[in-house]
Design a protein around this motif. Structure first.
Motif, PDB file in Angstrom:
ATOM      1  N   ILE A 292      55.511 115.799  -7.794  1.00 22.45           N
ATOM      2  CA  ILE A 292      55.037 115.760  -6.419  1.00 22.45           C
ATOM      3  C   ILE A 292      53.840 114.830  -6.288  1.00 22.45           C
ATOM      4  CG2 ILE A 292      53.553 117.796  -6.643  1.00 22.45           C
ATOM      5  CD1 ILE A 292      55.568 116.541  -3.563  1.00 22.45           C
ATOM      6  N   ALA A 293      53.012 114.750  -7.323  1.00 22.51           N
ATOM      7  CA  ALA A 293      51.906 113.790  -7.291  1.00 22.51           C
ATOM      8  C   ALA A 293      52.463 112.366  -7.232  1.00 22.51           C
ATOM      9  CB  ALA A 293      51.011 113.969  -8.513  1.00 22.51           C
ATOM     10  N   LEU A 294      53.509 112.101  -7.988  1.00 27.05           N
ATOM     11  CA  LEU A 294      54.143 110.780  -7.952  1.00 27.05           C
ATOM     12  C   LEU A 294      54.745 110.498  -6.581  1.00 27.05           C
ATOM     13  CD1 LEU A 294      55.924 110.917 -11.414  1.00 27.05           C
ATOM     14  CD2 LEU A 294      54.084 109.358 -10.793  1.00 27.05           C
ATOM     15  N   ARG A 295      55.376 111.491  -6.001  1.00 26.58           N
ATOM     16  CA  ARG A 295      55.980 111.342  -4.665  1.00 26.58           C
ATOM     17  C   ARG A 295      54.931 110.941  -3.631  1.00 26.58           C
ATOM     18  NH1 ARG A 295      57.425 110.146  -0.516  1.00 26.58           N
ATOM     19  NH2 ARG A 295      58.704 111.251   1.022  1.00 26.58           N
ATOM     20  N   ILE A 296      53.775 111.585  -3.678  1.00 25.67           N
ATOM     21  CA  ILE A 296      52.717 111.284  -2.718  1.00 25.67           C
ATOM     22  C   ILE A 296      52.126 109.906  -2.985  1.00 25.67           C
ATOM     23  CG2 ILE A 296      50.465 112.036  -1.849  1.00 25.67           C
ATOM     24  CD1 ILE A 296      51.373 114.916  -2.743  1.00 25.67           C
ATOM     25  N   ILE A 297      51.952 109.549  -4.252  1.00 29.99           N
ATOM     26  CA  ILE A 297      51.425 108.216  -4.591  1.00 29.99           C
ATOM     27  C   ILE A 297      52.339 107.127  -4.048  1.00 29.99           C
ATOM     28  CG2 ILE A 297      51.038 106.625  -6.521  1.00 29.99           C
ATOM     29  CD1 ILE A 297      49.982 109.079  -8.101  1.00 29.99           C
TER      30      ILE A 297
END
Length: 450
Positions: free
Chosen positions: A13-18
């Motif tokens: 999810i951190a990657l998705r937001i980035i």
């Protein structure tokens, strides 16, 4: 629009937001624990700061460390993702007090909807049907009397928290006092809050949720529904949109009551209202998630609307540029959660180094993951390592596409659940769409364990 956002989360999810921020021209700050030093979100963000040791309580739940990182880097906003601090009203309030925008609803709304007893009362007042039950009851004798009035089976449910914690099923009156005490004890140990209420246990039910986007100008749009009935121990495994089980009339009614509820409480940002639906098509409010959902990609697939980007725009006080009639559901989408678990050992989580990774490709195939070849999965966090999402014109074609994608997915070095997902997709009840929240318990757990 914000110039820099801190992501208070980890993993996929951190990657998705980035990725959403990069497409919007917004700089990103990643926070990480010492165990996540080599994680992808650390290397892909514009800046990164270590906020503590491996333990979640010392790092990703360390509010002071996260806020200090935001101040130090000059981040104007914080996106909490899902889980962790995403529904922590104290964290949202402290963000506001520090002059940092919290990308989500107000802390007051998070607090109101996080208290499940208050959420039930709020939704009932807004005209949303709720499951028959009680308010918070602290006296065991009074609770037993109320339970006998409601009838069995019933659930004793914790007021706070989520993820299936603090819930006890009671099937007989003579078992009630013991289960009631155990539920209160578990709620106290897990959430530091022993408040519980009673709720009629509905059998043969579907778990249907409505995705909402609400701006600060009282524009409320529903992005259709998701079917989330494939669960194991109250944890979702597979989701699809649209649901194969509901009629257009039920869908329209669910959307109408969800939008009205959001307007009534003045909701802002992304949120999801979850319902239980019985075999007669009657549906009842279960809870509201005041955050981004794990399964949001299937809604993005069928609507073409980027929910994460709209979360950011709404937090920056930008209005929605589309209305309800502009939302058109096209085709069908399925998401399979890939967990680092061994299904033959009662789904025991495991960790290890990814020796080889092959990600499936092709049109309308998406794999959101934290994995890369050579990455070592730390043992401290949730076992979900990826989400495989596919989209096609019809449900039948989507099932076939997902099967092909799962067969192409190769993850060597750990045990994982892709074979279980293939088994689910091949099951006659799933193919017919005739499955309920007890599907895994009745159809899979016992055969797997034997």
């Amino acid at each position: 629009m914000f110039s820099k956002i801190l992501i208070a989360n980890r993993g996929e999810i951190a990657l998705r937001i980035i990725r959403a921020c990069k497409e919007m021209g917004v700089a990103t700050v990643a926070v990480f624990s010492t165990a996540d030093e080599n994680s992808l979100h650390v290397s892909l963000a514009d800046e990164s700061i270590c906020i503590g040791p491996a333990s979640v309580s010392d790092s990703y739940l360390n509010i002071s460390a996260i806020l200090s990182a935001a101040v130090l880097t000059g981040a104007e906003a914080i996106h909490p993702g899902y889980g962790l601090l995403s529904e922590n009203h104290k964290f949202a309030r402290l963000c506001t007090q520090c002059g940092i925008s919290f990308i989500g609803p107000s802390w007051e709304l998070i607090q109101k909807m996080g208290d499940k007893d208050q959420a039930r009362s709020t939704m009932k007042a807004a005209g949303v049907p709720v499951v028959p039950g009680s308010d918070i009851i602290n006296d065991s004798n009074e609770a037993h009397k109320k339970a006998d009035e409601i009838g069995y089976p019933l659930l004793v449910k914790a007021r706070s928290g989520g993820g299936g914690k603090g819930i006890r099923l009671v099937e007989r009156s003579e078992d009630f006092l013991n289960e009631y005490a155990l539920a209160r004890q578990e709620a106290q140990n897990t959430f530091n809050d022993d408040g519980v209420y009673l709720e009629k246990f509905l059998t043969k039910v579907k778990h249907i949720e409505i995705q909402l986007l609400c701006d600060r100008h009282r524009n409320v749009v529903a992005l259709g529904e998701r079917e989330c009935s494939i669960q194991r121990k109250n944890q979702k495994l597979l989701e699809e949109s649209p649901s194969p089980s509901i009629t257009p009339e039920i869908r329209n009614k669910m959307i109408a009551v969800s939008r009205q509820a959001a307007l009534t409480i003045g909701y802002e940002n992304a949120g999801t209202i979850e319902f239980l639906m019985d075999t007669d098509g009657h549906f009842y409010f279960m809870e509201m998630n005041t955050r981004l959902q794990v399964e949001h990609p299937i809604t993005e697939m069928v609507t073409g609307i980027d929910i994460v980007k709209w979360q950011i725009r709404i937090a920056a006080d930008l209005p929605l540029t589309f209305e309800q009639e502009d939302v058109i559901i096209r085709g069908h989408a399925i998401e399979c959660r890939i967990n680092a678990e061994n299904p033959l050992l009662n789904f025991r989580p495991n960790c290890g180094t990814i020796e080889f990774l092959h990600v499936p490709g092709g049109p309308w195939v998406r794999f959101d993951t934290l994995l890369y070849q050579g990455y070592t999965i730390p043992p401290y966090y949730d076992s979900m390592v990826g989400k495989l999402i596919v989209h096609s014109k019809t449900r039948e074609l989507t099932i076939r596409k997902m099967k092909a994608a799962l067969c192409e997915l190769v993850i060597e070095g750990i045990d994982h659940t892709s074979q279980v997902q293939l088994d689910i997709l091949s099951h006659p009840l799933f193919i017919k769409g005739d499955y309920y929240t007890d599907f895994m318990e009745n159809e899979f757990d016992k055969p797997l364990l034997n």
